[in-house]
Design an enzyme around this catalytic site. Structure first.
Site, short mmCIF file in Angstrom:
data_model
loop_
_atom_site.label_atom_id
_atom_site.label_comp_id
_atom_site.label_asym_id
_atom_site.label_seq_id
_atom_site.Cartn_x
_atom_site.Cartn_y
_atom_site.Cartn_z
N CYS A 116 10.91 -11.38 5.31
CA CYS A 116 10.72 -11.29 6.77
C CYS A 116 10.82 -12.67 7.44
O CYS A 116 10.92 -12.74 8.66
CB CYS A 116 9.39 -10.64 7.08
SG CYS A 116 9.20 -9.04 6.26
N HIS A 257 6.68 -12.03 13.98
CA HIS A 257 7.24 -10.98 13.13
C HIS A 257 6.48 -9.69 13.44
O HIS A 257 5.25 -9.68 13.54
CB HIS A 257 7.08 -11.38 11.66
CG HIS A 257 7.47 -10.31 10.71
ND1 HIS A 257 8.60 -9.55 10.88
CD2 HIS A 257 6.88 -9.86 9.56
CE1 HIS A 257 8.69 -8.68 9.89
NE2 HIS A 257 7.66 -8.84 9.08
N ASN A 287 8.49 -2.44 11.19
CA ASN A 287 8.85 -3.72 10.57
C ASN A 287 10.31 -3.66 10.12
O ASN A 287 10.64 -2.92 9.19
CB ASN A 287 7.92 -3.96 9.37
CG ASN A 287 8.24 -5.24 8.62
OD1 ASN A 287 9.19 -5.95 8.96
ND2 ASN A 287 7.45 -5.53 7.60
N1 ACO Z 1 -1.98 7.37 6.10
C1 ACO Z 1 -3.26 7.65 5.80
N2 ACO Z 1 -4.01 6.90 4.97
C2 ACO Z 1 -3.41 5.81 4.44
C3 ACO Z 1 -2.08 5.45 4.72
C4 ACO Z 1 -1.35 6.29 5.59
N3 ACO Z 1 -0.07 6.04 5.93
N4 ACO Z 1 -1.79 4.31 4.06
C5 ACO Z 1 -2.88 3.96 3.38
N5 ACO Z 1 -3.86 4.87 3.59
C6 ACO Z 1 -5.22 4.90 3.05
C7 ACO Z 1 -5.32 4.17 1.73
O1 ACO Z 1 -4.93 5.02 0.66
C8 ACO Z 1 -6.79 3.82 1.69
O2 ACO Z 1 -7.52 4.95 1.26
P1 ACO Z 1 -8.77 4.75 0.28
O3 ACO Z 1 -9.77 3.93 1.05
O4 ACO Z 1 -9.19 6.16 0.03
O5 ACO Z 1 -8.24 4.05 -0.93
C9 ACO Z 1 -7.13 3.57 3.17
O6 ACO Z 1 -6.09 4.19 3.92
C10 ACO Z 1 -7.20 2.10 3.52
O7 ACO Z 1 -6.08 1.44 2.91
P2 ACO Z 1 -5.69 -0.05 3.27
O8 ACO Z 1 -4.52 -0.48 2.45
O9 ACO Z 1 -6.94 -0.91 3.27
O10 ACO Z 1 -5.23 0.18 4.79
P3 ACO Z 1 -4.96 -0.91 5.86
O11 ACO Z 1 -5.81 -0.69 7.02
O12 ACO Z 1 -4.91 -2.29 5.25
O13 ACO Z 1 -3.47 -0.56 6.33
C11 ACO Z 1 -1.22 -1.36 5.93
C12 ACO Z 1 -2.40 -0.53 5.39
C13 ACO Z 1 -0.80 -0.75 7.25
C14 ACO Z 1 -0.10 -1.32 4.93
C15 ACO Z 1 -1.72 -2.82 6.17
O14 ACO Z 1 -2.39 -3.27 5.01
C16 ACO Z 1 -0.63 -3.79 6.51
O15 ACO Z 1 -0.06 -3.74 7.57
N6 ACO Z 1 -0.36 -4.76 5.61
C17 ACO Z 1 0.58 -5.83 5.89
C18 ACO Z 1 1.95 -5.48 5.43
C19 ACO Z 1 2.93 -6.61 5.81
O16 ACO Z 1 2.62 -7.51 6.57
N7 ACO Z 1 4.12 -6.61 5.27
C20 ACO Z 1 5.04 -7.66 5.68
C21 ACO Z 1 5.86 -8.08 4.67
S1 ACO Z 1 7.07 -6.91 4.24
C22 ACO Z 1 8.42 -7.81 3.62
O17 ACO Z 1 8.37 -8.98 3.49
C23 ACO Z 1 9.69 -7.05 3.28
#
Ligand code: ACO
Length: 330
Positions: A116, A257, A287
């Protein structure tokens, strides 16, 4: 930068697939909901490439618009850099195809991979080509079709990504205090296991620490990447605010980003930067990796969110791990 040559932004363009995929569509096959995706990420919908659309065709479309905005014929380009983690082939590069499709002279063209952060890395490389006199006009593109590498059964990652392309033309100028003022690039391979996008050779590669054997799809440790992203984004912004002060200018607009509204909000809270001076379009596109910053920059200019003379700051972070910033006076 010591050089007396300025590297100015001459034109921008972007291209997005027509097909809109709304959050509800995931809920049909996965345990997720529009409400979860909206509140945890800010994303409402993303664009998905049709079978005939590729990271090359989107790049061509965005580049033609950028050249038109720059009023620059393609034969006056001296270099093409295409940032992508989803090239159609490993070789020829997307940039090679662009060079031919745009009708350029036999100029150098290559792809650059820094996830990214790839578009910002590419701006830095282009700036150095221009400042050392090797090029006058450079086309810098970010183009992705993430939908081809995401696992639509993995709710932790698939809801985040979309397809698209953005392009800019950078040119040499003698006007002082404009254009690319500073660039800062970083990487830390110790975090390599946190996000990976497979290549064709991945199928034949032995074990790599933190990467499943024969990976087929993009995998990401969302929680860890989230922490890294907030920390680095706040750090980059604090540095950019100091840089702008040193340069005697002010950060009029932040173009981060586009991945998760909560990452942006947390970084704003840490730095005290006002939310109404941040460009956000992740609600519509999700993204798009290396394409996210140039698409947002193009929209900011076309929507009149920023004007000639304004200083805008681009910040990005992603797989690698990589992160960086560009301070740009329009
Ligand atoms: N729908 C419902 N529940 C979900 C989903 C979904 N789509 N995705 C995850 N959950 C659940 C998980 O299973 C977890 O359940 P659990 O507590 O029973 O285990 C709960 O939600 C919390 O999971 P987290 O991973 O802590 O959720 P978070 O609030 O962190 O959101 C997300 C996840 C959106 C992926 C976030 O972590 C994020 O945006 N991370 C950054 C990603 C990023 O910046 N990527 C950039 C680089 S990509 C590249 O370079 C190509």
């Amino acid at each position: 930068m010591n050089s007396t040559t300025s590297v100015v932004l001459r034109g921008t363009g972007s291209a997005l697939p027509v097909r809109v995929m709304r959050n509800d569509e995931f809920a049909a096959t996965l345990e997720t909901s529009d409400e979860w995706i909206r509140t945890r990420t800010g994303i409402r919908e993303r664009r998905i490439a049709a079978p005939e659309e590729t990271s090359i065709s989107l790049a061509i479309d965005a580049s033609q618009k950028a050249l038109e905005a720059a009023r620059l014929p393609a034969h006056e380009l001296d270099l093409i850099i295409c940032a992508t983690v989803t090239p159609v082939l490993m070789t020829p590069s997307n940039a090679n195809y662009l060079q031919a499709a745009l009708g350029c002279r036999p100029i150098p063209s290559f792809d650059l991979t820094a996830a990214c952060t790839g578009f910002l890395y590419s701006i830095s490389v282009a700036t150095q080509f221009i400042q050392n006199g090797a090029a006058r006009n450079v086309l810098v593109v970010g183009s992705e079709t993430l939908s081809r590498v995401i696992d639509f059964t993995d709710r932790n990652s698939c809801i985040l990504f979309g397809d698209g392309a953005g392009a800019i033309v950078l040119s040499a100028s003698t006007e002082p205090n404009v254009g690319v003022r500073r660039t800062h690039l970083y990487s830390d391979g110790k975090g390599a296991h946190l996000i990976h996008v497979p290549a064709l050779v991945s199928k034949h590669t032995g074990p790599i620490q933190g990467v499943p054997t024969s990976p087929e799809f993009l995998r990401m440790n969302g929680r860890e990447v989230f922490r890294f992203a907030v920390h680095r984004m706040a750090e980059l912004m604090a540095k950019a605010i100091r840089d702008c002060r040193e340069l005697g200018t002010e950060m009029k607009l932040l173009i981060p980003h586009q991945v998760n509204r909560r990452i942006i909000d947390a970084a704003l809270e840490q730095t005290g930067f006002p939310a109404d001076r941040v460009m956000v379009n992740l609600d519509r596109y999700g993204n798009t990796s290396a394409a996210s910053v140039p698409i947002a920059l193009d929209e900011a200019i076309r929507e009149g969110r920023t004007h000639p003379g304004d200083t805008v700051v681009l910040v990005a972070f992603g797989g690698g791990l990589t992160w960086g910033s560009v301070i740009l006076t329009l």
